[in-house]
Design a protein around this motif. Structure first.
Motif, PDB file in Angstrom:
ATOM      1  N   LEU A 215       0.821  -1.212   0.000  1.00 37.26           N
ATOM      2  CA  LEU A 215       0.000   0.000   0.000  1.00 37.26           C
ATOM      3  C   LEU A 215       0.852   1.258   0.000  1.00 37.26           C
ATOM      4  N   VAL A 216       1.883   1.263   0.831  1.00 40.77           N
ATOM      5  CA  VAL A 216       2.758   2.445   0.891  1.00 40.77           C
ATOM      6  C   VAL A 216       3.513   2.628  -0.422  1.00 40.77           C
ATOM      7  N   GLY A 217       3.999   1.535  -1.000  1.00 40.26           N
ATOM      8  CA  GLY A 217       4.707   1.634  -2.273  1.00 40.26           C
ATOM      9  C   GLY A 217       3.823   2.188  -3.371  1.00 40.26           C
ATOM     10  N   ALA A 218       2.571   1.727  -3.419  1.00 43.63           N
ATOM     11  CA  ALA A 218       1.645   2.249  -4.424  1.00 43.63           C
ATOM     12  C   ALA A 218       1.338   3.714  -4.168  1.00 43.63           C
ATOM     13  N   ASP A 219       1.257   4.080  -2.890  1.00 36.76           N
ATOM     14  CA  ASP A 219       0.976   5.471  -2.539  1.00 36.76           C
ATOM     15  C   ASP A 219       2.138   6.379  -2.928  1.00 36.76           C
ATOM     16  N   ILE A 220       3.347   5.885  -2.751  1.00 33.73           N
ATOM     17  CA  ILE A 220       4.527   6.679  -3.142  1.00 33.73           C
ATOM     18  C   ILE A 220       4.505   6.962  -4.641  1.00 33.73           C
ATOM     19  N   ARG A 221       4.170   5.956  -5.442  1.00 33.68           N
ATOM     20  CA  ARG A 221       4.109   6.157  -6.894  1.00 33.68           C
ATOM     21  C   ARG A 221       3.000   7.122  -7.286  1.00 33.68           C
ATOM     22  N   LYS A 222       1.957   7.161  -6.476  1.00 23.93           N
ATOM     23  CA  LYS A 222       0.794   7.980  -6.824  1.00 23.93           C
ATOM     24  C   LYS A 222       0.915   9.421  -6.342  1.00 23.93           C
ATOM     25  N   VAL A 223       1.371   9.622  -5.082  1.00 22.55           N
ATOM     26  CA  VAL A 223       1.352  10.980  -4.519  1.00 22.55           C
ATOM     27  C   VAL A 223       2.720  11.451  -4.039  1.00 22.55           C
ATOM     28  N   THR A 229       4.119   9.142   3.165  1.00 23.63           N
ATOM     29  CA  THR A 229       4.556   8.987   4.551  1.00 23.63           C
ATOM     30  C   THR A 229       3.516   9.533   5.515  1.00 23.63           C
ATOM     31  N   ARG A 230       2.937  10.682   5.148  1.00 23.28           N
ATOM     32  CA  ARG A 230       1.882  11.263   5.982  1.00 23.28           C
ATOM     33  C   ARG A 230       0.655  10.352   6.033  1.00 23.28           C
ATOM     34  N   ASN A 231       0.316   9.786   4.913  1.00 25.96           N
ATOM     35  CA  ASN A 231      -0.838   8.882   4.877  1.00 25.96           C
ATOM     36  C   ASN A 231      -0.613   7.664   5.771  1.00 25.96           C
ATOM     37  N   PHE A 232       0.602   7.110   5.692  1.00 24.45           N
ATOM     38  CA  PHE A 232       0.913   5.948   6.520  1.00 24.45           C
ATOM     39  C   PHE A 232       0.861   6.317   8.002  1.00 24.45           C
ATOM     40  N   VAL A 236      -1.671   4.689  10.879  1.00 27.43           N
ATOM     41  CA  VAL A 236      -1.201   4.072  12.126  1.00 27.43           C
ATOM     42  C   VAL A 236      -1.789   4.796  13.332  1.00 27.43           C
ATOM     43  N   LEU A 237      -1.832   6.142  13.271  1.00 21.28           N
ATOM     44  CA  LEU A 237      -2.349   6.925  14.388  1.00 21.28           C
ATOM     45  C   LEU A 237      -3.823   6.629  14.635  1.00 21.28           C
ATOM     46  N   VAL A 238      -4.602   6.616  13.556  1.00 22.12           N
ATOM     47  CA  VAL A 238      -6.040   6.372  13.703  1.00 22.12           C
ATOM     48  C   VAL A 238      -6.295   4.953  14.215  1.00 22.12           C
ATOM     49  N   MET A 239      -5.583   3.971  13.646  1.00 20.44           N
ATOM     50  CA  MET A 239      -5.808   2.593  14.069  1.00 20.44           C
ATOM     51  C   MET A 239      -5.386   2.373  15.517  1.00 20.44           C
TER      52      MET A 239
END
Length: 548
Positions: A215-223, A229-232, A236-239
């Motif tokens: 998920l993080v790798g796909a997010d890096i390619r997208k945004v 990093t902020r999304n990750f 983690v914070l919300v969960m």
């Protein structure tokens, strides 16, 4: 076969509606529930049953006394385990018209049914209504799961708790990077339930590493790296907001774990080393010390104890999921969910092969990987039917027939072995007859219940009386002596010394001797004796133990 919308699509090869597949799944759950209701009292006690029932009573006393009765917090080594199932059974036994052990069998069936329902919904979420139905049917006709759910107070509830946790993790990954409040609460509850049942629930951390990396790798390619990093971090914070709820549930099920902050760590350290005096168990025809079992132990027994249909579909599905997870045309959240289920089925096996822990009692400690295996098999079966449907009705009918025959064959084996489904071996092992000399069958001594019933019927039919000077019969036991005493009742006295005994009750495993004496009772399946009662009156028997 796979589309960009879903790697494992909802399958409708015979134009059934989703509602009809769901009704069929509910019907399967109802049928299993009815069978369980009529048969739960036929399952015997296992080695640990008596001790677990005592633990449940002590936990009930702990809460009933306002936390002043603390015996449960140092009871043998069970305080290192969560006691939710034992506590639940002790509470329910106060209200039901059954004995404690019958109540435990019934509650095991209820928990097992919950696991079946969760597997249905999980597979449905991943592959559609038919996948959910197939996963449910395949798990319900997997003798290892069905048999253990009645009488295994440790591994059965843990398998269900891990299944709930897997469902919660799938939902959280589907909502990455902004999980809903419901996903957070569900994961918190599931994590507390799993770890509060057994500290091994923490292994789920290993399941999520690859999915989150994807998920993080796909997010890096997208945004880009910064936003990804902020999304990750946000995820983690919300969960983590669900952790206090999980901690509270863990403490409720496993009160010792919250007495001191490091107690869960101490439990990990305790279970990381074999904590008993080593004994031998039969593996591939050789008695092996349990700490010395080969790395092939778990995969080999999986190959021999899973029904052939589940085994073939699961192996094909694991390869298919790896392929699907690499396809960027598929939604990344769905690929992550597939990897998660793959990890839940494979990582514990790989870890056992590498770390070589003490391995014994068949696969009961790995029962928790059977539900994700069933999910993989169900999703694969649905995808396979879609592929066959594209090749014509005749091809599809052949595939359905083969699948149906495999399911019916497993169900027939379960009926024939009842109530010893957990002793099942598939045709690769030659069934229980072929596996008899090579592996452990009724290692928990469930057959003692039926053997003692036969013995009592034999004595009553002959109107036999104990020897002069005694009002009770003496039964020498090779196997779980406490179980034998409970099953025999007050008119019998058990001992491990056969000298002077009237009867000898032996579990027909390699460590118990065959005795040259008349047989007063015997429990067999497929021609294989599980337990035998010998009439040793007037005979000299010095030992019931065998030295292979």
């Amino acid at each position: 076969m796979l589309t960009a919308r879903s790697p494992l699509p909802a399958v409708t090869p015979v134009r059934f509606t989703e509602a009809l597949y769901d009704r069929m799944a509910l019907a399967v759950l109802l049928v299993v529930g009815v069978f369980a209701a009529f048969t739960f009292r036929q399952y015997g006690l296992g080695w640990d049953d008596y001790t677990h029932s005592e633990y449940g009573d002590l936990l009930l006393a702990f809460y009933g006394s306002g936390f002043t009765d603390r015996r449960a917090l140092s009871f043998v080594n069970l305080y290192m385990y969560g006691g939710g199932f034992d506590l639940l059974s002790a509470v329910v036994a106060k209200f039901l018209p059954f004995g404690i052990f019958e109540t435990r069998r019934l509650m095991g069936a209820v928990v097992g049914l919950i696991g079946l329902a969760v597997v249905w919904r999980l597979a449905r979420r991943l592959g559609g209504p038919l996948a959910g139905l197939l996963a449910l049917v395949l798990l319900a006709t997997t003798p290892m799961y069905y048999g253990h759910m009645f009488m295994n107070a440790k591994d059965g509830p843990f398998a269900v708790a891990m299944c709930v946790l897997l469902f919660a993790l799938v939902r959280a990954l589907e909502e990455y990077p902004s999980p809903s409040r419901g996903a957070v609460m569900l994961l918190g509850c599931a994590l507390g339930l799993a770890i509060g049942t057994r500290i091994l629930g923490g292994i789920a951390v290993l399941f999520v590493i690859a999915p989150l990396a994807l998920l993080v790798g796909a997010d890096i390619r997208k945004v880009g790296v910064h936003k990804a990093t902020r999304n990750f971090g946000w995820f983690v914070l919300v969960m983590s907001a669900g952790l206090p709820l999980g901690y509270a549930i863990m403490g409720l099920l496993w009160p010792w774990s919250v007495l001191e902050p490091l107690n869960p760590v101490r439990a990990i350290a305790y279970f990381s080393h074999f904590f008993e005096k080593p004994w031998r168990e039969m593996y591939d025809g050789v008695p092996v010390l349990v700490p010395d079992m080969p790395s092939s132990y778990v995969p080999r027994l999986l190959a021999l104890k899973l029904p052939e249909t589940v085994l073939v579909l699961a192996v094909a599905g694991l390869a298919g999921i790896l392929f699907a997870a690499t396809r960027r045309t598929l939604p990344v959240n769905r690929r992550a969910s597939l990897l998660l289920v793959l990890g839940a089925a494979v990582i514990p096996v790989a870890y056992a092969m590498i770390s070589r822990p003490a391995l014994y009692n068949g696969l009961r400690h790995f029962l928790f990987i059977v539900p994700p295996i069933a999910v993989v098999a169900g999703v694969t079966g649905a995808s396979l039917l879609e592929w066959l449907h594209a090749r014509g009705k005749a091809v599809l009918a052949g595939g359905i027939a083969v699948l149906g025959l495999g399911i019916v064959a497993a169900a027939a084996d379960m009926v024939r072995l009842h109530p010893y489904q957990y002793a099942y071996f598939n045709t690769l092992a030659g069934g229980v007859r072929g596996a008899d000399r090579g592996y452990m069958l009724d290692y928990w001594g469930l057959a003692f219940k039926q053997a003692t019933e036969q013995l009592r019927e034999n004595i009553e039919a002959r109107q036999a009386m104990p020897p002069a000077g005694r009002t009770y019969w003496i039964v020498a036991v090779c196997g779980p002596q406490r179980v034998a005493q409970v099953e025999l009742g007050p008119k019998f006295q058990t001992t491990s010394n056969p000298r002077g005994a009237d009867f000898a009750l032996v579990l027909r495993e390699f460590y118990c001797r065959e005795i040259n004496a008349p047989i007063a009772a015997e429990v067999t399946r497929d021609g294989v004796p599980f337990a035998t009662v010998y009439d040793v009156r007037g005979r000299t028997v010095t030992s019931l133990q065998s030295s292979p």
